[in-house]
Motif scaffolding. Structure first.
Motif, PDB file in Angstrom:
ATOM      1  N   ARG A 146       0.918  -1.359  -0.113  1.00 60.49           N
ATOM      2  CA  ARG A 146       0.031  -0.009  -0.247  1.00 60.49           C
ATOM      3  C   ARG A 146       0.539   1.113  -0.173  1.00 60.49           C
ATOM      4  N   THR A 147       1.653   1.104   0.774  1.00 58.31           N
ATOM      5  CA  THR A 147       2.912   1.796   0.912  1.00 58.31           C
ATOM      6  C   THR A 147       3.635   2.758  -0.918  1.00 58.31           C
ATOM      7  N   VAL A 148       3.915   1.689  -1.276  1.00 57.90           N
ATOM      8  CA  VAL A 148       5.068   2.068  -2.508  1.00 57.90           C
ATOM      9  C   VAL A 148       4.013   2.226  -3.342  1.00 57.90           C
ATOM     10  N   LEU A 149       2.599   1.759  -3.179  1.00 54.44           N
ATOM     11  CA  LEU A 149       1.773   2.578  -4.391  1.00 54.44           C
ATOM     12  C   LEU A 149       1.237   3.512  -4.291  1.00 54.44           C
ATOM     13  N   MET A 150       0.524   3.573  -3.078  1.00 51.26           N
ATOM     14  CA  MET A 150       0.114   5.219  -3.078  1.00 51.26           C
ATOM     15  C   MET A 150       1.683   5.908  -3.426  1.00 51.26           C
ATOM     16  N   GLY A 151       2.316   5.961  -2.767  1.00 52.89           N
ATOM     17  CA  GLY A 151       3.711   7.016  -3.005  1.00 52.89           C
ATOM     18  C   GLY A 151       3.916   7.238  -4.844  1.00 52.89           C
ATOM     19  N   GLN A 152       3.268   6.133  -5.772  1.00 53.00           N
ATOM     20  CA  GLN A 152       3.059   6.331  -7.240  1.00 53.00           C
ATOM     21  C   GLN A 152       1.948   6.518  -7.702  1.00 53.00           C
ATOM     22  N   GLY A 153       0.792   7.257  -6.495  1.00 49.58           N
ATOM     23  CA  GLY A 153      -0.253   8.075  -7.272  1.00 49.58           C
ATOM     24  C   GLY A 153      -1.575   7.206  -7.129  1.00 49.58           C
ATOM     25  N   TYR A 154      -1.324   5.686  -6.696  1.00 41.53           N
ATOM     26  CA  TYR A 154      -2.457   4.628  -6.604  1.00 41.53           C
ATOM     27  C   TYR A 154      -3.261   5.340  -5.837  1.00 41.53           C
ATOM     28  N   ASP A 155      -4.144   4.555  -5.863  1.00 40.46           N
ATOM     29  CA  ASP A 155      -5.569   4.637  -4.268  1.00 40.46           C
ATOM     30  C   ASP A 155      -5.983   3.388  -4.217  1.00 40.46           C
ATOM     31  N   VAL A 156      -5.023   3.005  -3.329  1.00 43.36           N
ATOM     32  CA  VAL A 156      -4.616   1.557  -2.482  1.00 43.36           C
ATOM     33  C   VAL A 156      -5.732   1.481  -1.002  1.00 43.36           C
ATOM     34  N   ARG A 157      -6.520   0.282  -1.461  1.00 44.18           N
ATOM     35  CA  ARG A 157      -7.487  -0.647   0.072  1.00 44.18           C
ATOM     36  C   ARG A 157      -6.882  -1.801   0.332  1.00 44.18           C
ATOM     37  N   SER A 158      -6.732  -1.817   1.360  1.00 49.90           N
ATOM     38  CA  SER A 158      -5.578  -3.400   1.604  1.00 49.90           C
ATOM     39  C   SER A 158      -6.236  -4.189   2.919  1.00 49.90           C
ATOM     40  N   THR A 159      -6.523  -5.239   2.427  1.00 44.51           N
ATOM     41  CA  THR A 159      -7.440  -6.095   3.392  1.00 44.51           C
ATOM     42  C   THR A 159      -6.767  -7.649   4.333  1.00 44.51           C
ATOM     43  N   CYS A 160      -6.093  -7.862   5.225  1.00 43.36           N
ATOM     44  CA  CYS A 160      -5.671  -9.331   5.259  1.00 43.36           C
ATOM     45  C   CYS A 160      -7.229 -10.591   5.667  1.00 43.36           C
ATOM     46  N   SER A 161      -7.870 -10.140   5.404  1.00 40.29           N
ATOM     47  CA  SER A 161      -8.943 -11.094   5.585  1.00 40.29           C
ATOM     48  C   SER A 161     -10.046 -11.642   3.921  1.00 40.29           C
ATOM     49  N   PHE A 162     -10.235 -12.467   3.534  1.00 34.27           N
ATOM     50  CA  PHE A 162     -11.028 -12.785   2.509  1.00 34.27           C
ATOM     51  C   PHE A 162     -12.629 -12.240   2.584  1.00 34.27           C
ATOM     52  N   ARG A 163     -13.124 -12.498   3.500  1.00 33.77           N
ATOM     53  CA  ARG A 163     -14.145 -11.898   3.038  1.00 33.77           C
ATOM     54  C   ARG A 163     -14.177 -10.011   3.235  1.00 33.77           C
ATOM     55  N   ASP A 164     -13.854  -9.484   3.873  1.00 39.09           N
ATOM     56  CA  ASP A 164     -13.113  -8.220   4.111  1.00 39.09           C
ATOM     57  C   ASP A 164     -12.796  -7.102   2.689  1.00 39.09           C
ATOM     58  N   ALA A 165     -12.532  -8.199   1.897  1.00 39.66           N
ATOM     59  CA  ALA A 165     -11.680  -7.855   0.612  1.00 39.66           C
ATOM     60  C   ALA A 165     -13.020  -7.946  -0.219  1.00 39.66           C
ATOM     61  N   LYS A 166     -13.679  -9.071  -0.002  1.00 35.92           N
ATOM     62  CA  LYS A 166     -15.183  -9.164  -0.673  1.00 35.92           C
ATOM     63  C   LYS A 166     -16.195  -7.690  -0.362  1.00 35.92           C
ATOM     64  N   ILE A 167     -15.720  -7.548   0.918  1.00 31.90           N
ATOM     65  CA  ILE A 167     -16.803  -6.111   1.501  1.00 31.90           C
ATOM     66  C   ILE A 167     -16.429  -5.195   0.273  1.00 31.90           C
ATOM     67  N   LEU A 168     -15.262  -5.091   0.576  1.00 30.95           N
ATOM     68  CA  LEU A 168     -14.168  -3.566  -0.923  1.00 30.95           C
ATOM     69  C   LEU A 168     -14.878  -3.471  -1.896  1.00 30.95           C
ATOM     70  N   LEU A 169     -14.914  -5.179  -2.602  1.00 30.77           N
ATOM     71  CA  LEU A 169     -15.145  -4.523  -3.836  1.00 30.77           C
ATOM     72  C   LEU A 169     -16.601  -4.301  -4.166  1.00 30.77           C
ATOM     73  N   ARG A 170     -17.313  -5.168  -2.748  1.00 30.79           N
ATOM     74  CA  ARG A 170     -18.878  -4.719  -3.208  1.00 30.79           C
ATOM     75  C   ARG A 170     -19.009  -3.066  -3.115  1.00 30.79           C
ATOM     76  N   VAL A 171     -18.074  -2.700  -2.046  1.00 33.01           N
ATOM     77  CA  VAL A 171     -18.540  -1.050  -2.140  1.00 33.01           C
ATOM     78  C   VAL A 171     -18.263  -0.083  -3.153  1.00 33.01           C
ATOM     79  N   GLY A 172     -16.871  -1.270  -3.716  1.00 31.88           N
ATOM     80  CA  GLY A 172     -16.445  -0.293  -5.075  1.00 31.88           C
ATOM     81  C   GLY A 172     -15.909  -0.659  -6.114  1.00 31.88           C
ATOM     82  N   GLY A 173     -15.402  -0.192  -7.122  1.00 33.31           N
ATOM     83  CA  GLY A 173     -14.987  -1.876  -8.082  1.00 33.31           C
ATOM     84  C   GLY A 173     -13.956  -1.136  -8.039  1.00 33.31           C
TER      85      GLY A 173
END
Length: 229
Positions: A143-170
């Motif tokens: 996340r730190t590396v990519l945000m430093g290059q201008g990317y909008d990054v969301r990260s998670t360690c939970s597979f369930r939470d990863a699916k929540i993040l994708l359902r909220v926004g592509g």
């Protein structure tokens, strides 16, 4: 029962699950420490109280104090699954607006994820990235590396939470790390791409997490083709 705390992050939301009593003494001190750790990087915190058996006045004062502090920085403290006695206390003390409650943890998380602050709405955002790996340190590094290059990054360690993040926004990119021992990489990729079929899927090499930091940075940016536009 002594207080047991479990923490994780879901994108820009920090979640603390509480099991047991939250009362004056070691329990309140432990929760205050956990909130302090969260506050170092996050302004949006969800407190899961569904397994809390008691919460005293000192604990409630602690929650109010953090809600006020987080609110001053554009965030807040929200409660998930509060027992009836907590809900009654919030209503009686008229603290419901300061400490909003949601029936489930997922609903509390999504309430934050769907919010857009004034700054976020006006700011030009880079390509959106979801980073998923079971190692929190690897997630933070990517996340730190990519945000430093201008990317909008969301990260998670939970597979369930990863699916929540994708359902909220592509997203435009999905990055899947190597530390997913309980799920095959194929299962992870298939499930996540089903929720964001247009995303480019990038999988980190099995040895990525043990590479020299500079080498790992170079490899990651090469996967993305350099700086975000």
């Amino acid at each position: 029962m002594l207080l047991k705390l479990t923490s994780r992050f879901v994108g820009n939301v920090y979640v603390i699950e509480c099991v047991g009593r939250v009362v004056l003494g070691d329990e309140v001190k432990a929760l205050e420490t956990a909130l302090g750790v969260a506050e170092r990087e996050f302004t949006k915190i969800v407190l899961n109280l569904s397994e809390v058996s008691r919460l005293d006045s000192i604990a409630m004062g602690l929650l109010v104090r953090y809600a006020e502090r987080l609110g001053k920085h554009g965030g807040g403290l929200r409660l998930a699954g509060p027992p009836a006695f907590v809900t009654n206390l919030l209503n009686m003390t008229k603290l419901s607006s300061m400490l909003p409650s949601y029936p489930t943890e997922e609903e509390a998380i999504v309430s934050f994820l769907e919010e857009k602050s004034g700054d976020e709405a006006q700011e030009r955002r880079g390509p959106r990235v979801l980073m998923f790996d079971e190692s929190p340190d690897l997630c933070v590094f990517v996340r730190t590396v990519l945000m430093g290059q201008g990317y909008d990054v969301r990260s998670t360690c939970s597979f369930r939470d990863a699916k929540i993040l994708l359902r909220v926004g592509g997203v435009e990119y999905i990055v899947v790390g190597p530390s997913t021992p309980r799920l095959s990489a194929e299962t992870v990729v298939d499930s996540l791409t089903a929720l964001s079929p247009k995303a480019n899927v990038l999988r980190l090499a099995p040895d990525f997490k043990i590479r020299d930091a500079q080498e790992a940075t170079d490899a990651l940016l090469q996967m993305f083709g350099g700086r975000a536009s």
